[in-house]
Write an enzyme that holds these catalytic residues in place. Structure first.
Site, PDB file in Angstrom:
ATOM      1  N   HIS A 163      14.646  17.787  38.962  1.00 55.70           N
ATOM      2  CA  HIS A 163      14.307  18.428  37.688  1.00 55.70           C
ATOM      3  C   HIS A 163      15.277  17.960  36.602  1.00 55.70           C
ATOM      4  CE1 HIS A 163      11.979  21.188  40.237  1.00 55.70           C
ATOM      5  NE2 HIS A 163      11.293  21.451  39.135  1.00 55.70           N
ATOM      6  N   LYS A 167      18.017  22.592  34.067  1.00 53.89           N
ATOM      7  CA  LYS A 167      17.612  23.599  35.063  1.00 53.89           C
ATOM      8  C   LYS A 167      18.851  24.263  35.659  1.00 53.89           C
ATOM      9  CE  LYS A 167      14.408  24.469  38.799  1.00 53.89           C
ATOM     10  NZ  LYS A 167      13.830  25.636  38.125  1.00 53.89           N
ATOM     11  N   GLY A 173      12.266  26.989  42.594  1.00 55.89           N
ATOM     12  CA  GLY A 173      11.359  27.988  43.189  1.00 55.89           C
ATOM     13  C   GLY A 173      10.218  27.305  43.914  1.00 55.89           C
TER      14      GLY A 173
END
Ligand code: NAD
Length: 276
Positions: A163, A167, A173
């Site tokens: 990511h 983040k 998640g």
């Protein structure tokens, strides 16, 4: 752009309509055939209250004015889509249940009481809730479970995710959701086999572990790969998100799916017909 306001059109309200996802959802609803944006809200005190939702979302005026009172907006709609904040989602669920309006929610970070609010609302209305509304990730999750069902623990499961540099949580998640699907497929408890940190002298890999590797950098929206590594072969399934549009598109697909649906809690696997 869909301009047909026929009475058959699904009336969709977007709460939190000026957020990153809210604007994306307004654009998605305005662009789809068969539905109409029936209302839009944002939090009290927002500078956008009183402005046209279509204009704020960058598509031009659509005649829907952003309100700060969600009750009449939800009462008017067939389905409300909510990507806001947990406290707001809890209130929107209550209002939707009172109004008999179906609910599609993607807000993350709900506490136990807020999760319970989903169950309470679902006694009165259909509620689709998913931490990842992307059709592709939902498929990846179903595939992961299926592969884990077929392969035994001679195949090591590793989940790699990347990511953007902003983040704040790791693993993502979605990576954890994939790990949970793998654990379910294998018939084990995820928390018993999860290995999210390896550093220093770790010793050999324990059999049955589900490992995670986290990469961070640049502006990557979200890449996930599940690896099943055996003796002599390796199976890898990958999803790469290149636009947040996939979440809005999945949410509107879920909104259509609620038509004629029984009251209850559903996820994207139900929407895609992938549930067992
Ligand atoms: P954001 O901060 O850009 O937008 C949130 C919006 O909600 C803002 O416009 C804010 O003013 C509004 N809001 C806050 N309180 C409100 C209230 N009481 N009433 C009405 N509106 C209110 O955030 P974002 O990036 O759009 O993400 C929103 C949520 O969706 C987050 O929880 C995020 O993690 C989640 N998300 C889920 C998925 C998924 O697929 N499920 C995908 C992306 C984001």
């Amino acid at each position: 752009m869909a301009t047909n306001n026929s009475a058959d059109n699904l009336k969709i309200a977007v709460v939190g309509s000026t957020g990153r996802m809210g604007q994306m959802l307004v654009r998605e609803v305005m662009s789809r055939e068969g539905c109409v944006l029936s209302g839009a809200t944002d939090r009290k005190g927002s500078d956008f209250i009183g402005r046209d939702a279509g204009e704020v979302a960058g598509l031009g005026a659509c005649g829907v004015i952003i309100q700060d009172d969600p009750a009449p907006v939800i009462a008017e709609a067939d389905v409300v889509i909510d990507f806001t904040r947990p406290e707001a989602t809890e209130e929107h669920l209550r209002l939707a249940a009172q109004a008999g309006c179906a609910f599609v929610g993607g807000t993350t970070g709900l506490n136990d009481a807020q999760k319970h609010a989903i169950e309470l609302a679902a006694r009165h209305i259909p509620v689709v809730f998913a931490a990842n509304m992307s059709v592709g990730v939902t498929l990846l999750s179903a595939l992961t479970k299926k592969i884990a069902q077929v392969l035994d623990d001679d195949y090591d499961i590793e989940i790699v995710e990347m990511h953007h540099r902003h983040k704040v949580d790791a693993p993502s998640g979605t990576a954890l959701l994939l790990g949970q699907s793998a654990a379910e497929g294998r018939g084990v408890i995820h928390d018993d086999v999860k290995q999210a940190v390896r550093d220093g002298h770790t010793g050999p890999r324990p059999k049955g572990e589900i490992g995670y590797a986290t990469l961070r950098g640049g502006d990557v929206i979200g890449d996930h790969t599940v690896i099943f590594a055996g003796e002599g072969e390796r199976i890898e399934v990958t999803h790469k998100a290149s636009s947040r549009h996939i979440y809005a598109s999945g949410a509107v697909r879920a909104a259509f799916w609620t038509k004629g649906c029984k009251n209850g809690v559903y996820d994207m696997a139900d929407v895609l017909g992938l549930s067992d």
